[in-house]
Design an enzyme around this catalytic site. Sequence first.
Site, mmCIF file in Angstrom:
data_model
loop_
_atom_site.group_PDB
_atom_site.id
_atom_site.type_symbol
_atom_site.label_atom_id
_atom_site.label_comp_id
_atom_site.label_asym_id
_atom_site.label_seq_id
_atom_site.Cartn_x
_atom_site.Cartn_y
_atom_site.Cartn_z
ATOM 1 N N LYS A 112 -18.426 -63.765 69.682
ATOM 2 C CA LYS A 112 -16.990 -63.934 69.428
ATOM 3 C C LYS A 112 -16.154 -63.587 70.660
ATOM 4 O O LYS A 112 -15.014 -64.027 70.787
ATOM 5 C CB LYS A 112 -16.571 -63.119 68.218
ATOM 6 C CG LYS A 112 -17.218 -63.690 66.953
ATOM 7 C CD LYS A 112 -16.630 -63.168 65.683
ATOM 8 C CE LYS A 112 -17.252 -63.848 64.474
ATOM 9 N NZ LYS A 112 -18.736 -63.720 64.407
ATOM 10 N N ASP A 113 -16.719 -62.819 71.584
ATOM 11 C CA ASP A 113 -16.002 -62.503 72.825
ATOM 12 C C ASP A 113 -15.637 -63.758 73.614
ATOM 13 O O ASP A 113 -14.616 -63.773 74.299
ATOM 14 C CB ASP A 113 -16.869 -61.617 73.730
ATOM 15 C CG ASP A 113 -17.067 -60.220 73.155
ATOM 16 O OD1 ASP A 113 -16.172 -59.727 72.450
ATOM 17 O OD2 ASP A 113 -18.135 -59.626 73.413
#
Length: 495
Positions: A112-113
Amino acid sequence: MLRNYVSTRDENIKATASEAVLNGIAPDGGLYVMKDIDKIKVNVNELKGMSYHEIAFYILNCMLTDFSESTLTECINKAYDEKFSAKEITPLVKVGEDFILELFHGKTSAFKDVALSILPYLITESLSMNNIDEEIIILTATSGDTGKAALEGFKDVKGTKIIVYYPEGGVSQVQKAQMVTQEGNNTYVCAVKGNFDDAQTGVKKIFTDENIKKLLDDNKKRFSSANSINVGRLVPQIVYYFYSYMNLIEQREIKEGEKVNFVVPTGNFGNILAGYYAKILGLPINKLICAANNNNVLYDFIRSGIYDANRDFYKTTSPSMDILISSNLERFLYYISGQDNKIISSLMKDLSEKKKYEVNDSMKEKLKDIFYSQFANEDEVNATIKKVYNEKKYLMDTHTAVAYKVLENYKQDTKDNTKNIILSTASPYKFAVDVYEAIFGKSNLNEFEIMHKLSEETGVKIPNNLEGLDKKTVIHNFVCEVASMDDIVKLSFDS
Ligand SMILES: *Cc1c(COP(=O)(O)O)cnc(C)c1O
């Protein structure tokens, strides 16, 4: 101004890309989709020799149509810098005859980064492009991982504040330590006396509270959310599909135009949807392999065309895939229905009323043509982690192991010898206890001790952001009742 984004449920609801980024969800509850996306074609040859940043620019420039080139360059450069521990951003590693695309080299060691590093800049640029002079307050309820990735993404981004709520006692030791030690002068973290659903419901209530709305208006602020249905999260995920493909060409593993398979550990259907977008844009993809855990609603759907969320919910060791309603699926349905808003409205009405729907025959055919799906149970996940470590010396997390196992099933099932890219969505250290125990057996050590033990045994380095976490200073110690979750919102106004 090009208003080429529409709601999946009503094409009279139109928006520019930047408006879609600011709104998140369309006013009728639908998702924003680009109309006629199939008219855009990426010439894969043009991407030869390009860096991650250059490919990101190419793709974002196709999709975020009202952003200027200089704005996009600035967003990309701010997002993908030394925050990532790999200069390739998403390195591709050969394991046996397959390739693993490591999406976990960002600040919180999870995939998700990649999107949450750029979303804050896309949001703040969207504000100024639309001449809105307001501060953004991001509100998020988290069951563990998304909250931390959002905190890191928004940390110290001018013009924004971020408030994250997590269920007290409902997250792991490591997850809690990651959040309560969060630095940044615009970050707020609060434990809620309740479970994740209570926190989620509390956030929804704050979003629609009239009194708070007035307070926001008076103070020139607005709420926004960072969840995975935002166009600004989806689009950056298309990039690494192209990037990894070009990587295989450069390494002479495939010839120009040769098709590959992508295997994606799937939860909310955001990651794999980005793969479908890549395919529409012209990336030579044979199958998108949708890997599920015991919560296998997508596996059933891809086989039968019937989506049925009336089923037991299992808590597994791959918690980011423990999802029964995959929100982003609605976008895929929109495209395979031939951009038919009426069909989507009716399916989504069935979903909200009966938690079930069935697509038509033509959509069923497309589903089967584009995807293959299988699921892996907990024993298979553990055995896979152990086997791949012992035989190939590659240490993988639980989510990646689901994908790996499903790929094995696929190969047996189809005898297809297309090259495969497995998307690895988390560092093994993010789920160190399950990974350790899968390989070495039960342990009585705590989560932090196990992390170190795993590193000693395997020689694989602990990512910087997780190393020493238990010794970092606690900055956030707010705890609140569900009914008073808005206190911290008001508090954030004054600082
Ligand atoms: C979010 C997440 C997933 C699921 O991705 P979706 O885009 O929701 O399908 C898989 N693995 C990990 C580790 C995640 O954090």
